[in-house]
Design an enzyme around this catalytic site. Structure first.
Site, PDB file in Angstrom:
ATOM      1  CE  LYS A 112      -4.161  -2.230   1.154  1.00 60.61           C
ATOM      2  NZ  LYS A 112      -3.764  -3.574   1.165  1.00 60.61           N
TER       3      LYS A 112
HETATM    4  C1  LIG Z   1      -4.286  -4.722   0.431  1.00 59.11           C
HETATM    5  C2  LIG Z   1      -3.397  -6.009   0.190  1.00 59.11           C
HETATM    6  C3  LIG Z   1      -3.465  -6.959  -0.570  1.00 59.11           C
HETATM    7  C4  LIG Z   1      -5.016  -6.722  -1.598  1.00 59.11           C
HETATM    8  O1  LIG Z   1      -4.624  -6.080  -2.627  1.00 59.11           O
HETATM    9  P1  LIG Z   1      -5.855  -5.512  -3.447  1.00 59.11           P
HETATM   10  O2  LIG Z   1      -5.413  -4.229  -4.264  1.00 59.11           O
HETATM   11  O3  LIG Z   1      -6.577  -4.946  -2.338  1.00 59.11           O
HETATM   12  O4  LIG Z   1      -6.427  -6.616  -4.304  1.00 59.11           O
HETATM   13  C5  LIG Z   1      -2.537  -7.984  -0.889  1.00 59.11           C
HETATM   14  N1  LIG Z   1      -1.664  -8.271   0.175  1.00 59.11           N
HETATM   15  C6  LIG Z   1      -1.451  -7.230   0.961  1.00 59.11           C
HETATM   16  C7  LIG Z   1      -0.353  -7.418   1.805  1.00 59.11           C
HETATM   17  C8  LIG Z   1      -2.225  -5.998   1.157  1.00 59.11           C
HETATM   18  O5  LIG Z   1      -1.759  -5.150   1.978  1.00 59.11           O
END
Ligand SMILES: *Cc1c(COP(=O)(O)O)cnc(C)c1O
Length: 502
Positions: A112
């Site tokens: 993120k």
């Molecule tokens: C948010 C997240 C995901 C999922 O990603 P999306 O874009 O919501 O599909 C996968 N792995 C981690 C570690 C995340 O923080």
């Protein structure tokens, strides 16, 4: 050329990129999408030698056409700097026969950061461009990861304040420490006496509360959201897929034009959608492989064309993928419906009222770029164990879902294209689950102690972001009851202090 955006639920009205970023969600509840996905205007051969920041500019300038070159480059420079622990920003690691695109080298060691480190700058620039003079207040409810990434992104960004609510007993120890030690005079963190749903409903109510908006407006504040459906989060995620392809080319792992596959551990469908956009922009990607954990609503959708959220919610060791409503899927549904806003709205209405919708056979046929798989908890554990045993490389629980799905896909399909696996979190972030997968003897041990052990067995340094929380000062210790969230926000912002009821 000026690229405009429209809502997935209304094709009539268009807005500029900066307006879409500032608004986040369209008034009709739809998501903003570009009227057409632009092509890259530089060749792969040129991209090959670009830095991450240069690649980011090459991609984002095609989408954010109302930003000047200077504005966009300033946002990029502020985002992708030494907050990342490697100059490559998103390095590739070749392990067994796959390439792991490590998206966890930022401030909070999960993917993120890739978008949340630039969103605050895109948002403040958008506010200036649209003469929005009020100070932006970001309200976020978090189950752990998003809150910290948003805090780190917005900390000390001029013209913004951020308030994060988390469930007091609903996050891991590492996650709580990461949040309560957050520095920055514009940051606030509040533990609520309730669960994540309470936090999320409370925040949603505040967004829908017109009276509150008015009161805050008079005091010079405007609420905004750092949610993953903001187009200002999606576009920065396209960058690393372009960058990864270019680096594979540079390192002569592939030849120009050679198609690769991409596997993405998926929750809200934002990350994999960004890979799909990269393909539309001209990157030679064959299959986009959507990897789910036991909450396999997306796997079922790709198999059957039926999206059905009416099922039990399963708590897994990959909590950031524990999701039953993948919000960003709406952008894909809109595309495969032939950009038919009315038809898309119909599906979303069915989802809201019945929890289920079914796309037509014609629409399903448009999904042939995608493949899907899922991994059980047992398979995730085994995968972490096996990769470590065979190679010494340690993957986190989310990435392990993707590894497992990739292996099953390659075996079943015979598709032997080179494959990039989006590696979404550092194993240090989920150290408890990771270490007990490697060896049962670690089960139940203190997470903070396991950090040193992970460092020892993997031969990697404990990331700064994690090491710091062991000694960092706790700066936030505010708590509140679920029904006091609005009061708490007003108190933090100093609104209404001496004004009685009118
Ligand atoms: C948010 C997240 C995901 C999922 O990603 P999306 O874009 O919501 O599909 C996968 N792995 C981690 C570690 C995340 O923080």
């Amino acid at each position: 050329m000026n690229l405009l955006y429209k809502s997935t639920r209304n094709s009539e009205k268009t807005v500029t990129a900066s307006e879409a970023i500032l608004k986040g969600l369209a008034d009709d509840g739809g998501l903003f999408v570009p009227t057409a996905i632009p092509k890259l205007s530089v060749s792969l051969d040129t991209l090959k030698n670009m830095t991450y920041q240069e690649t980011a500019y090459a991609v984002m300038k095609e989408f954010f056409t109302d930003f000047t070159e200077a504005e966009l480059k300033a946002c990029i420079a502020k985002a992708y700097d030494d907050k990342f622990d490697t100059e490559e920003i998103a390095p590739l690691a070749k392990v067994e026969d796959a390439y792991y695109l490590e998206l966890f080298h930022g401030a909070t060691i999960a993917f993120k950061d890739m978008a949340l480190s630039i969103l605050p700058h895109l948002l403040t620039t958008s506010a200036k461009k649209n003469q929005a003079e009020k100070e932006i207040v970001i309200l976020t409810a978090t189950s752990g990861d998003t809150g910290k990434a948003a805090l780190a992104g917005f900390a000390d960004v001029e013209g913004t304040k951020i308030i994060v609510f988390y469930p007091k007993d609903g996050v891991s120890r590492v996650q709580e420490l990461q949040m309560v030690t957050q520095k920055g005079s514009n940051t606030s963190v509040v533990a609520i006496h309730g669960n994540f749903d309470n936090a999320q409903s409370g925040v949603k109510e505040m967004f829908e509360n017109k009276k509150l908006a008015e009161e805050l407006g008079q005091a010079g504040y405007q609420l905004s959201s750092a949610n993953s459906i903001n187009i200002g989060r999606l576009v920065p995620q396209i960058v690393y897929y372009v960058y990864a392809y270019a680096k594979l080319l540079l390192n002569e792992e592939i030849t120009e034009g050679e198609e690769i596959n991409v596997v993405v551990p998926t929750g809200n469908f934002g990350n994999i959608l960004a890979a799909y956009y990269a393909k539309q922009m001209g990157i030679p990607i064959a299959k986009l492989i959507c990897a789910s954990n036991e909450n396999k609503v997306l796997f079922d959708f790709f198999q059957t064309g039926v999206y059905d959220k009416n099922r039990d919610f399963i708590l897994t060791t990959s909590p950031s993928m524990d999701i039953l409503i993948s919000s960003n899927l709406e952008r894909l549904i809109y595309l495969i419906s032939g950009q038919d806003a009315r038809r898309n709205s119909g599906f979303m209405q069915e989802l809201k009222t019945e929890g289920i919708y079914k796309v037509s056979g014609e629409m399903k046929a448009e999904l042939s770029d995608f493949a899907a798989g899922y991994a059980t908890e047992e398979e995730v554990k085994q995968t972490i164990h096996d990769i470590y045993k065979n190679t010494g490389y340690v993957v986190d629980t989310h990435t392990a879902v993707a590894s497992r799905v990739y292996k099953a896909y390659a075996e079943d399909s015979g598709d032997s294209r080179k494959t990039v696996i989006a590696s979404t979190a550092s194993p240090y972030k989920f150290v408890g689950s990771v270490m007990s997968a490697i060896d049962d003897k670690y089960k139940g041990m203190d997470e903070l102690e396991l950090l040193d052990e992970l460092s020892r067995i993997s031969g990697t340094e404990i990331p700064k972001a994690i090491d710091e929380i062991r000694s960092a000062k706790v700066c936030h210790c505010e708590e509140c009851d679920v029904d006091k969230m609005e009061e708490t926000v007003k108190a933090i912002l100093g609104v209404n202090k001496n004004i009685g009821e009118k």
